[in-house]
Design a protein around this motif. Structure first.
Motif, PDB file in Angstrom:
ATOM      1  N   CYS A 145       3.406  -2.574  -4.496  1.00  0.00           N
ATOM      2  CA  CYS A 145       1.900  -2.686  -4.193  1.00  0.00           C
ATOM      3  C   CYS A 145       1.480  -3.945  -3.459  1.00  0.00           C
ATOM      4  O   CYS A 145       0.817  -4.191  -2.569  1.00  0.00           O
ATOM      5  CB  CYS A 145       1.168  -2.446  -5.607  1.00  0.00           C
ATOM      6  N   PHE A 183      -3.023  -0.734   1.015  1.00  0.00           N
ATOM      7  CA  PHE A 183      -3.732  -0.080  -0.179  1.00  0.00           C
ATOM      8  C   PHE A 183      -5.266  -0.581  -0.150  1.00  0.00           C
ATOM      9  O   PHE A 183      -6.185   0.225  -0.230  1.00  0.00           O
ATOM     10  CB  PHE A 183      -2.847  -0.477  -1.473  1.00  0.00           C
ATOM     11  N   LEU A 224      -8.084   6.315  -1.362  1.00  0.00           N
ATOM     12  CA  LEU A 224      -6.986   6.097  -2.489  1.00  0.00           C
ATOM     13  C   LEU A 224      -6.600   7.296  -3.216  1.00  0.00           C
ATOM     14  O   LEU A 224      -5.553   7.223  -3.638  1.00  0.00           O
ATOM     15  CB  LEU A 224      -7.648   5.162  -3.639  1.00  0.00           C
ATOM     16  N   ALA A 274      -3.272   8.691  -2.321  1.00  0.00           N
ATOM     17  CA  ALA A 274      -2.110   8.026  -2.830  1.00  0.00           C
ATOM     18  C   ALA A 274      -1.767   8.706  -4.235  1.00  0.00           C
ATOM     19  O   ALA A 274      -0.698   8.697  -4.352  1.00  0.00           O
ATOM     20  CB  ALA A 274      -2.365   6.326  -3.096  1.00  0.00           C
ATOM     21  N   THR A 301      -3.999  -0.148 -11.002  1.00  0.00           N
ATOM     22  CA  THR A 301      -3.802  -0.486  -9.518  1.00  0.00           C
ATOM     23  C   THR A 301      -5.447  -0.475  -8.914  1.00  0.00           C
ATOM     24  O   THR A 301      -5.341  -1.159  -8.195  1.00  0.00           O
ATOM     25  CB  THR A 301      -3.108   0.729  -9.016  1.00  0.00           C
TER      26      THR A 301
END
Length: 181
Positions: A94, A101, A110, A113, A153
């Protein structure tokens, strides 16, 4: 999820399209990027785009698939899987791709992902279930833990991705339930 052999010219075209898309996403809204503009930025024609992809989202899936595969390879190379080592491997990836990202986050993409990550959960589960510490964990526990990773995240990205992978791995190893510790 093994990669099949692909024509080197096709691979190069895909990489050019990906680079062009990320460049355009730095400049403008994702929804305002046309396929024609994307192909031109990549130095290709629209036919080449459509030979390799159906949508712009598929271009992003290419990058996400590569990151998922890299994570699996990192986990397979670990001599011992623990909450710290799997978290560190994840957040190393990451952090190395934080701009990507953050772009996804800025464009409200997102969830793409998460979709790609969820495709790889069976492979990850198999890796974990082969480890004696995980054998008694149900698939629901593993999915639950993956959701925790995902939310951490998102929080990390919303805060600008400032913490190091080591800091995040320490945090995760304190909150992940036994026997992961």
């Amino acid at each position: 999820m093994k990669r099949k052999k692909e024509n080197p010219l096709s691979l190069q075209s895909k990489q050019w399209i990906l680079s062009a898309l990320l460049s355009l996403m730095d400049e403008k809204d994702f929804n305002a990027i046309s396929i024609k503009e994307l192909a031109e930025r990549a130095g290709l024609d629209r036919k080449t785009f459509y030979r390799n992809f159906h949508t712009k989202e598929e271009v992003l899936f290419l990058k996400l698939q590569g990151l998922c595969q890299l994570y699996i390879e990192k986990l397979q190379a670990l001599p011992h899987i623990s909450a710290y080592t799997l978290s560190k491997a994840y957040f190393d990836i990451c952090a190395s791709n934080v701009h990507f990202f953050l772009l996804l986050n800025r464009h409200n993409l997102l969830p793409l992902a998460l979709l790609k990550f969820n495709e790889y959960l069976p492979v990850l589960n198999d890796l974990f279930l082969s480890n004696s510490a995980y054998r008694n964990k149900s698939k629901y526990e593993l999915v639950y833990q993956a959701g925790g990773f995902w939310n951490v995240t998102i929080r990390w990205l919303n805060d600008g991705g400032k913490e190091t992978p080591e800091e995040l791995a320490r945090i995760m190893s304190t909150i992940m339930p036994s026997p992961l510790k």
